[in-house]
Scaffold this active site. Structure first.
Site, PDB file in Angstrom:
ATOM      1  N   GLY A 247     -21.609   4.219  -2.675  1.00  0.00           N
ATOM      2  CA  GLY A 247     -20.641   4.699  -3.867  1.00  0.00           C
ATOM      3  C   GLY A 247     -20.483   3.309  -4.880  1.00  0.00           C
ATOM      4  O   GLY A 247     -21.494   2.437  -4.930  1.00  0.00           O
TER       5      GLY A 247
ATOM      6  N   LYS B 237       0.700  -0.921   0.064  1.00  0.00           N
ATOM      7  CA  LYS B 237      -0.030  -0.018   0.047  1.00  0.00           C
ATOM      8  C   LYS B 237       0.909   1.236  -0.012  1.00  0.00           C
ATOM      9  O   LYS B 237       2.093   1.182   0.515  1.00  0.00           O
ATOM     10  CB  LYS B 237      -0.851   0.011   1.313  1.00  0.00           C
ATOM     11  CG  LYS B 237      -1.885   0.962   1.051  1.00  0.00           C
ATOM     12  CD  LYS B 237      -3.332   0.033   0.422  1.00  0.00           C
ATOM     13  CE  LYS B 237      -4.328   0.938   0.198  1.00  0.00           C
ATOM     14  NZ  LYS B 237      -5.557   0.151  -0.168  1.00  0.00           N
TER      15      LYS B 237
ATOM     16  N   VAL C  97     -18.921   0.569  -4.542  1.00  0.00           N
ATOM     17  CA  VAL C  97     -19.329  -0.751  -3.723  1.00  0.00           C
ATOM     18  C   VAL C  97     -20.799  -0.826  -3.459  1.00  0.00           C
ATOM     19  O   VAL C  97     -21.291  -1.902  -3.880  1.00  0.00           O
ATOM     20  CB  VAL C  97     -18.249  -1.003  -2.736  1.00  0.00           C
ATOM     21  CG1 VAL C  97     -18.604  -2.373  -2.071  1.00  0.00           C
ATOM     22  CG2 VAL C  97     -16.924  -1.129  -2.944  1.00  0.00           C
TER      23      VAL C  97
HETATM   24  P1  NAD Z   1     -16.882   5.573  -2.832  1.00  0.00           P
HETATM   25  O1  NAD Z   1     -16.031   6.784  -2.462  1.00  0.00           O
HETATM   26  O2  NAD Z   1     -17.248   5.286  -4.016  1.00  0.00           O
HETATM   27  O3  NAD Z   1     -18.231   5.669  -1.938  1.00  0.00           O
HETATM   28  C1  NAD Z   1     -18.385   5.647  -0.529  1.00  0.00           C
HETATM   29  C2  NAD Z   1     -19.684   6.185  -0.161  1.00  0.00           C
HETATM   30  O4  NAD Z   1     -19.774   6.203   1.174  1.00  0.00           O
HETATM   31  C3  NAD Z   1     -20.308   7.433  -0.928  1.00  0.00           C
HETATM   32  O5  NAD Z   1     -21.457   7.059  -1.029  1.00  0.00           O
HETATM   33  C4  NAD Z   1     -20.225   8.340   0.373  1.00  0.00           C
HETATM   34  O6  NAD Z   1     -21.036   9.272   0.459  1.00  0.00           O
HETATM   35  C5  NAD Z   1     -20.471   7.257   1.710  1.00  0.00           C
HETATM   36  N1  NAD Z   1     -20.176   7.478   2.925  1.00  0.00           N
HETATM   37  C6  NAD Z   1     -18.847   8.090   3.648  1.00  0.00           C
HETATM   38  N2  NAD Z   1     -18.972   8.127   4.888  1.00  0.00           N
HETATM   39  C7  NAD Z   1     -20.025   7.562   5.274  1.00  0.00           C
HETATM   40  C8  NAD Z   1     -20.766   7.705   6.331  1.00  0.00           C
HETATM   41  N3  NAD Z   1     -19.998   7.771   7.559  1.00  0.00           N
HETATM   42  N4  NAD Z   1     -22.232   6.866   6.274  1.00  0.00           N
HETATM   43  C9  NAD Z   1     -22.706   6.749   5.134  1.00  0.00           C
HETATM   44  N5  NAD Z   1     -22.028   7.010   3.875  1.00  0.00           N
HETATM   45  C10 NAD Z   1     -20.849   7.460   3.936  1.00  0.00           C
HETATM   46  O7  NAD Z   1     -15.983   4.321  -2.069  1.00  0.00           O
HETATM   47  P2  NAD Z   1     -15.986   2.727  -2.695  1.00  0.00           P
HETATM   48  O8  NAD Z   1     -15.034   2.436  -3.658  1.00  0.00           O
HETATM   49  O9  NAD Z   1     -17.449   2.598  -2.882  1.00  0.00           O
HETATM   50  O10 NAD Z   1     -15.425   2.198  -1.348  1.00  0.00           O
HETATM   51  C11 NAD Z   1     -16.343   1.981  -0.041  1.00  0.00           C
HETATM   52  C12 NAD Z   1     -15.289   1.210   0.932  1.00  0.00           C
HETATM   53  O11 NAD Z   1     -15.252   0.003   0.280  1.00  0.00           O
HETATM   54  C13 NAD Z   1     -14.124   1.881   1.312  1.00  0.00           C
HETATM   55  O12 NAD Z   1     -13.958   1.422   2.447  1.00  0.00           O
HETATM   56  C14 NAD Z   1     -13.233   1.156   0.357  1.00  0.00           C
HETATM   57  O13 NAD Z   1     -11.770   1.276   0.850  1.00  0.00           O
HETATM   58  C15 NAD Z   1     -13.784  -0.368   0.362  1.00  0.00           C
HETATM   59  N6  NAD Z   1     -13.374  -1.270  -0.721  1.00  0.00           N
HETATM   60  C16 NAD Z   1     -13.533  -0.694  -2.185  1.00  0.00           C
HETATM   61  C17 NAD Z   1     -13.435  -1.431  -3.269  1.00  0.00           C
HETATM   62  C18 NAD Z   1     -13.730  -0.932  -4.598  1.00  0.00           C
HETATM   63  O14 NAD Z   1     -13.398  -1.842  -5.497  1.00  0.00           O
HETATM   64  N7  NAD Z   1     -14.027   0.317  -4.736  1.00  0.00           N
HETATM   65  C19 NAD Z   1     -12.731  -2.545  -3.039  1.00  0.00           C
HETATM   66  C20 NAD Z   1     -12.439  -3.194  -1.516  1.00  0.00           C
HETATM   67  C21 NAD Z   1     -13.010  -2.323  -0.683  1.00  0.00           C
END
Ligand code: NAD
Length: 368
Positions: free
Chosen positions: A179, A77, A181
């Protein structure tokens, strides 16, 4: 033990590199954790409040995730101390300088994470010749656009629900974070007949026990609006998502959102973890004690990194979906069966599975 080695254990990290280029305003850390399975793949996170410890924890999580997914990659990372909303020109200069600094660290392959995207990965590829999560114009598979992680999460849920005798048709789902995911997980589950009863974003929670229209919510977000602007459903505060009665509660937002002080509020049967480390260790134990089945993050949310690794090897989107479906289903089954047999939390079984794979790989290496 010297402070510099405070994160060291039998698994790694093999290197922690501090990067400091004052004239460019670049401060970054790269942690290459365990590379027994292959070069480390892991995201580059850009945020003002990152730390060496966070970087190490995320790198270690990638070691387990990549090993559990059976990928020929280790864990790593990188974090860059900066505000990702800076002007594009400045961001490009910082990312390119970062890429220059890691050019010779051949056992690390960068991917996107919070604050970085496919364009940033294209800059890194341009400078170093390697990166994943690239734009499709240069051979990338747009993993967030196609919903690779949400697809894998839905596959994991389809296996886990059998362990609690739950049908997907009519199952009530609540998703924290709508978001990349969360929204795709909701979409894939709705296609199988599940009902989205609530979801939240940073604006708050929208809920409807009779079901929300997932496509309408996705269109709303695509238009740059927040969930609270959805014309239908009840509007609640951001934490109200915790109290929603449901069968499946999906964290897909931030780390440590479920803690000892709020875990009792959850009224669900299944928690497949979309976000990384969404629960503290204490909270996860409390869920286990209450009989709420948890599918640990590095088993359930590996779809994105599987997709990235297929991209790295020149594979297609179709091949990525096949691999995600096959691997996440078999791992979920393996972990939940083992947890049931040994009466331990699924995370303990998942960790054992990943450790066995890393250990077996380490035995094949001269320097371990
Ligand atoms: P993203 O930025 O696309 O979406 C995040 C969402 O969470 C947004 O809708 C935001 O408004 C919302 N949010 C933020 N804080 C919040 C809170 N306190 N309460 C409610 N909603 C809240 O991010 P993502 O890519 O969907 O990732 C989400 C999580 O999944 C992260 O922890 C990321 O590390 C993890 N993750 C993502 C992937 C991927 O492929 N994108 C893979 C594995 C893990």
């Amino acid at each position: 033990m010297e402070d510099a080695f405070r994160f060291s254990d039998a698994w790694g990290p093999s290197r922690i590199i501090h990067i400091h280029r004052p004239s460019l305003g670049l401060r970054a850390i790269l942690v290459v954790d365990n590379t027994a399975c292959g070069p480390a793949i892991g995201g580059v996170r850009m945020a003002p409040d990152v730390s060496t410890e966070e970087c190490f924890r995320l790198a270690r999580a990638m070691t387990w995730k990549n090993a559990a997914a059976g990928l020929p990659y280790g864990g790593g990372k990188a974090v860059i101390f900066a505000d990702p909303r800076m002007p594009t020109e400045q961001k490009e200069a910082i990312i390119r300088a970062f890429a220059g600094a890691i050019r010779d660290i051949a056992d690390y392959v960068a991917g996107p994470d919070m604050g970085t995207d496919e364009v940033c990965m294209a800059w890194i590829k341009d400078e170093t010749g390697r990166a994943v999560g690239l734009p499709s114009a240069i051979g990338g598979i747009p993993l967030d656009e196609i919903g690779a992680t949400g697809f894998g999460l839905a596959a994991s849920i389809d296996v886990a629900r059998q362990f609690i005798g739950l049908e997907l048709k009519g199952a009530r789902v609540a998703v924290q974070g709508f978001g990349a995911v969360g929204k795709h997980a909701a979409r894939f589950l709705a296609e199988k007949g599940a009902i989205l009863v609530a979801s939240s974003d940073t604006s708050g929670t929208v809920a409807d026990p009779d079901g929300l229209d997932v496509d309408a919510l996705i269109a709303l977000k695509a238009a740059g609006k927040s969930l609270r602007q959805h014309p239908k459903g009840q509007k609640l505060d951001i934490d109200a998502i915790l109290d929603i009665p449901c069968d499946i509660w999906i964290p897909a937002a931030r780390p440590d959102v479920v803690r000892a002080d709020n875990v009792a509020r959850l009224r669900t049967r299944l928690m497949p973890q979309g976000a990384n480390i969404p629960c503290t260790a204490e909270a996860e134990e409390a869920l286990h004690a209450r009989g709420i089945l948890v599918v640990p993050d590095f088993i359930a949310n590996a779809g994105g990194v599987i997709c990235a690794s297929i991209e790295y090897r020149g594979g297609t989107q179709h091949a990525a979906f096949d691999y995600i479906n096959e691997r996440i289903r078999s791992n979920t089954r393996l972990v939940l069966e083992q947890a049931r047999k040994t009466k331990r939390p699924p995370r303990a079984a998942a960790r054992e599975l990943a450790e066995q794979r890393v250990k077996a790989a380490m035995l094949t290496r001269r320097w371990r």
